[in-house]
Design a protein around this motif. Structure first.
Motif, PDB file in Angstrom:
ATOM      1  N   GLU A  25      -7.825  -5.383   4.122  1.00  0.00           N
ATOM      2  CA  GLU A  25      -7.306  -4.028   4.207  1.00  0.00           C
ATOM      3  C   GLU A  25      -8.360  -2.981   3.872  1.00  0.00           C
ATOM      4  O   GLU A  25      -8.416  -1.917   4.499  1.00  0.00           O
ATOM      5  N   ILE A  26      -9.218  -3.266   2.897  1.00  0.00           N
ATOM      6  CA  ILE A  26     -10.262  -2.307   2.530  1.00  0.00           C
ATOM      7  C   ILE A  26     -11.218  -2.083   3.697  1.00  0.00           C
ATOM      8  O   ILE A  26     -11.549  -0.939   4.045  1.00  0.00           O
ATOM      9  N   ASN A 234       2.555   1.177   0.617  1.00  0.00           N
ATOM     10  CA  ASN A 234       1.767   0.008   1.019  1.00  0.00           C
ATOM     11  C   ASN A 234       0.328   0.480   1.150  1.00  0.00           C
ATOM     12  O   ASN A 234      -0.126   0.843   2.232  1.00  0.00           O
ATOM     13  N   ILE A 235      -0.370   0.500   0.031  1.00  0.00           N
ATOM     14  CA  ILE A 235      -1.701   1.126   0.003  1.00  0.00           C
ATOM     15  C   ILE A 235      -2.713   0.091  -0.491  1.00  0.00           C
ATOM     16  O   ILE A 235      -2.975  -0.890   0.180  1.00  0.00           O
ATOM     17  N   LEU A 236      -3.274   0.269  -1.656  1.00  0.00           N
ATOM     18  CA  LEU A 236      -4.181  -0.672  -2.302  1.00  0.00           C
ATOM     19  C   LEU A 236      -3.912  -0.645  -3.797  1.00  0.00           C
ATOM     20  O   LEU A 236      -3.351   0.332  -4.312  1.00  0.00           O
ATOM     21  N   ALA A 237      -4.340  -1.679  -4.501  1.00  0.00           N
ATOM     22  CA  ALA A 237      -3.979  -1.814  -5.911  1.00  0.00           C
ATOM     23  C   ALA A 237      -4.465  -0.649  -6.768  1.00  0.00           C
ATOM     24  O   ALA A 237      -3.692  -0.085  -7.551  1.00  0.00           O
ATOM     25  N   ARG A 238      -5.736  -0.284  -6.656  1.00  0.00           N
ATOM     26  CA  ARG A 238      -6.255   0.767  -7.530  1.00  0.00           C
ATOM     27  C   ARG A 238      -5.628   2.131  -7.258  1.00  0.00           C
ATOM     28  O   ARG A 238      -5.249   2.841  -8.201  1.00  0.00           O
ATOM     29  N   PRO A 239      -5.488   2.566  -5.999  1.00  0.00           N
ATOM     30  CA  PRO A 239      -4.770   3.822  -5.758  1.00  0.00           C
ATOM     31  C   PRO A 239      -3.328   3.783  -6.260  1.00  0.00           C
ATOM     32  O   PRO A 239      -2.814   4.790  -6.757  1.00  0.00           O
ATOM     33  N   LEU A 240      -2.671   2.638  -6.148  1.00  0.00           N
ATOM     34  CA  LEU A 240      -1.312   2.518  -6.663  1.00  0.00           C
ATOM     35  C   LEU A 240      -1.293   2.781  -8.166  1.00  0.00           C
ATOM     36  O   LEU A 240      -0.416   3.495  -8.670  1.00  0.00           O
ATOM     37  N   CYS A 241      -2.258   2.219  -8.879  1.00  0.00           N
ATOM     38  CA  CYS A 241      -2.321   2.425 -10.331  1.00  0.00           C
ATOM     39  C   CYS A 241      -2.541   3.893 -10.661  1.00  0.00           C
ATOM     40  O   CYS A 241      -1.912   4.443 -11.575  1.00  0.00           O
ATOM     41  N   GLY A 261       0.110  -3.987  -0.774  1.00  0.00           N
ATOM     42  CA  GLY A 261      -1.309  -3.797  -0.583  1.00  0.00           C
ATOM     43  C   GLY A 261      -2.108  -4.388  -1.721  1.00  0.00           C
ATOM     44  O   GLY A 261      -3.303  -4.159  -1.844  1.00  0.00           O
ATOM     45  N   LEU A 262      -1.436  -5.170  -2.570  1.00  0.00           N
ATOM     46  CA  LEU A 262      -2.108  -5.788  -3.708  1.00  0.00           C
ATOM     47  C   LEU A 262      -2.095  -7.301  -3.587  1.00  0.00           C
ATOM     48  O   LEU A 262      -1.173  -7.886  -3.009  1.00  0.00           O
ATOM     49  N   LEU A 263      -3.132  -7.920  -4.124  1.00  0.00           N
ATOM     50  CA  LEU A 263      -3.201  -9.374  -4.170  1.00  0.00           C
ATOM     51  C   LEU A 263      -2.336  -9.909  -5.307  1.00  0.00           C
ATOM     52  O   LEU A 263      -2.016  -9.178  -6.253  1.00  0.00           O
ATOM     53  N   LYS A 264      -1.997 -11.187  -5.243  1.00  0.00           N
ATOM     54  CA  LYS A 264      -1.230 -11.805  -6.322  1.00  0.00           C
ATOM     55  C   LYS A 264      -1.949 -11.643  -7.662  1.00  0.00           C
ATOM     56  O   LYS A 264      -1.312 -11.424  -8.698  1.00  0.00           O
ATOM     57  N   THR A 265      -3.263 -11.726  -7.625  1.00  0.00           N
ATOM     58  CA  THR A 265      -4.033 -11.615  -8.864  1.00  0.00           C
ATOM     59  C   THR A 265      -4.017 -10.202  -9.445  1.00  0.00           C
ATOM     60  O   THR A 265      -4.386 -10.002 -10.607  1.00  0.00           O
ATOM     61  N   GLN A 266      -3.614  -9.231  -8.642  1.00  0.00           N
ATOM     62  CA  GLN A 266      -3.601  -7.831  -9.090  1.00  0.00           C
ATOM     63  C   GLN A 266      -2.230  -7.391  -9.591  1.00  0.00           C
ATOM     64  O   GLN A 266      -2.069  -6.229  -9.991  1.00  0.00           O
ATOM     65  N   ILE A 285       7.669 -10.354  -4.446  1.00  0.00           N
ATOM     66  CA  ILE A 285       7.730 -11.082  -3.178  1.00  0.00           C
ATOM     67  C   ILE A 285       6.303 -11.479  -2.814  1.00  0.00           C
ATOM     68  O   ILE A 285       5.418 -10.619  -2.745  1.00  0.00           O
ATOM     69  N   ILE A 286       6.076 -12.758  -2.583  1.00  0.00           N
ATOM     70  CA  ILE A 286       4.740 -13.259  -2.287  1.00  0.00           C
ATOM     71  C   ILE A 286       4.672 -13.707  -0.831  1.00  0.00           C
ATOM     72  O   ILE A 286       5.508 -14.478  -0.361  1.00  0.00           O
ATOM     73  N   GLN A 287       3.674 -13.198  -0.126  1.00  0.00           N
ATOM     74  CA  GLN A 287       3.400 -13.603   1.249  1.00  0.00           C
ATOM     75  C   GLN A 287       1.920 -13.985   1.335  1.00  0.00           C
ATOM     76  O   GLN A 287       1.053 -13.118   1.404  1.00  0.00           O
ATOM     77  N   GLY A 288       1.634 -15.273   1.291  1.00  0.00           N
ATOM     78  CA  GLY A 288       0.246 -15.709   1.292  1.00  0.00           C
ATOM     79  C   GLY A 288      -0.452 -15.259   0.027  1.00  0.00           C
ATOM     80  O   GLY A 288       0.025 -15.505  -1.085  1.00  0.00           O
ATOM     81  N   SER A 289      -1.588 -14.570   0.190  1.00  0.00           N
ATOM     82  CA  SER A 289      -2.344 -14.072  -0.960  1.00  0.00           C
ATOM     83  C   SER A 289      -1.832 -12.727  -1.456  1.00  0.00           C
ATOM     84  O   SER A 289      -2.314 -12.225  -2.475  1.00  0.00           O
ATOM     85  N   TRP A 290      -0.864 -12.155  -0.747  1.00  0.00           N
ATOM     86  CA  TRP A 290      -0.449 -10.783  -1.001  1.00  0.00           C
ATOM     87  C   TRP A 290       0.889 -10.719  -1.727  1.00  0.00           C
ATOM     88  O   TRP A 290       1.754 -11.581  -1.559  1.00  0.00           O
ATOM     89  N   ALA A 291       1.049  -9.667  -2.512  1.00  0.00           N
ATOM     90  CA  ALA A 291       2.271  -9.476  -3.300  1.00  0.00           C
ATOM     91  C   ALA A 291       2.913  -8.140  -2.984  1.00  0.00           C
ATOM     92  O   ALA A 291       2.231  -7.152  -2.699  1.00  0.00           O
ATOM     93  N   THR A 292       4.223  -8.119  -3.045  1.00  0.00           N
ATOM     94  CA  THR A 292       5.006  -6.885  -2.940  1.00  0.00           C
ATOM     95  C   THR A 292       5.886  -6.795  -4.176  1.00  0.00           C
ATOM     96  O   THR A 292       6.506  -7.784  -4.571  1.00  0.00           O
ATOM     97  N   LEU A 293       5.928  -5.629  -4.785  1.00  0.00           N
ATOM     98  CA  LEU A 293       6.734  -5.417  -5.980  1.00  0.00           C
ATOM     99  C   LEU A 293       7.890  -4.472  -5.667  1.00  0.00           C
ATOM    100  O   LEU A 293       7.691  -3.426  -5.032  1.00  0.00           O
ATOM    101  N   ILE A 294       9.081  -4.836  -6.118  1.00  0.00           N
ATOM    102  CA  ILE A 294      10.219  -3.923  -6.068  1.00  0.00           C
ATOM    103  C   ILE A 294      10.424  -3.416  -7.493  1.00  0.00           C
ATOM    104  O   ILE A 294      10.739  -4.194  -8.404  1.00  0.00           O
TER     105      ILE A 294
END
Length: 301
Positions: A25-26, A234-241, A261-266, A285-294
């Protein structure tokens, strides 16, 4: 399946890079600074590498591209090789079409490219997107996670909805089609807003969705319509923070936020930033390496 082709009056070139999935995504955003269309193709399934291809006019935007790739390298710590070659529009589109098959996501959604035959599906909501704008078309884990999350919270019947960083407009369209509510879709990139508007018209949702150009939470249209019952980001981890405080302020009590837009590790980083602002986790919600948070904002006591 019927394929449609487009022609272009000036010389075109394809620029391409190969990156690990967690950096897709980056670098897609980097190529997207000058390329109106960016395709994403699986390069090495075993190693989880993807090839990003952007098509543009020869010689256009070289300085902007250099700066965008430098920023992406600084963010990720990798410097992929940039390849380029002359290309025919029809050949690039044919490959893009092949990489964008019809996708059934969750229980309710089908995502279909404009190159595919329009076949009615009574049991699903069909969203049609231009296959040339590949990211945000449903094939990526973050987009899929958001659509699945939308299904999970649909019963709460949110009325005031925002898609922040709307890209192709897929999440705004999904919410409008599923919930039959008006949605505000905002993106900082003018070409994303243009693409979203075209997709909204293509899907017959122009009476429900307003697409506007704006700088995140500073956009006048967002400030005017807040607070929101549902926010997609649905952006990226750091902008979300960085935007966690603004999200908490502009989310109505009881409102939901779908972050991706964040990885599971993030997850700990993003979740912690929002929990410090009083938001609570409802589900991951995990899809592959990616995570979605509600997330949700507690009702006032």
């Amino acid at each position: 399946m019927t394929l449609k082709t487009k022609r272009h009056a000036t010389a075109l070139e394809t620029i391409s890079i190969v990156v690990p999935e967690e950096h897709v995504e980056i670098f897609e955003n980097a190529l997207g600074t000058i390329c109106p269309t960016v395709g994403i193709f699986e390069e090495d399934p075993d190693q989880n590498f993807w090839r990003l291809e952007g098509i543009k006019d020869v010689g256009y935007g070289e300085e902007e591209l250099k700066n965008a790739l430098t920023l992406a390298t600084n963010l990720t710590g990798i410097e992929p090789q940039l390849d380029r070659h002359a290309t025919k529009t029809e050949g690039w589109l044919a490959r893009t079409y092949e990489a964008f098959p019809e996708q059934e996501i969750g229980k309710r959604f089908i995502i279909r490219g404009t190159h595919l035959e329009d076949v009615p599906s009574p049991s699903h909501l069909v969203l049609t997107l231009d296959a040339g704008v590949a990211f945000g078309s449903g094939e990526h884990g973050s987009t899929r996670g958001c659509l699945i999350a939308l299904e999970k919270i649909a019963h709460t019947n949110p009325r005031n909805i925002l898609d922040l960083g709307c890209g192709s407009g897929i999440l705004a369209m999904a919410a409008a089609a599923l919930l039959h509510k008006k949605v505000l879709a905002v993106d900082i990139e003018p070409w994303s807003v243009r693409a979203a508007k075209q997709n909204v018209i293509r899907n017959g949702l122009r009476n429900l969705i307003v697409c506007e150009h704006g700088n995140g939470w500073l956009a006048p249209s967002i400030r005017k319509k807040a607070p929101f019952d549902l926010v997609f980001a649905n952006i990226l981890a750091r902008p979300l923070c960085k935007m966690a405080k603004n999200l908490a302020i502009n989310l109505a009590p009881g409102g939901k936020a779908i972050l991706a837009g964040l990885l599971k590790t993030q997850i700990p980083m993003v979740l912690g930033a929002h929990q410090r602002q009083g938001l609570k986790l409802q589900e991951k919600i995990i899809q592959g390496s990616w995570a979605t948070l509600i997330l949700y904002k507690p009702e006032k006591s």
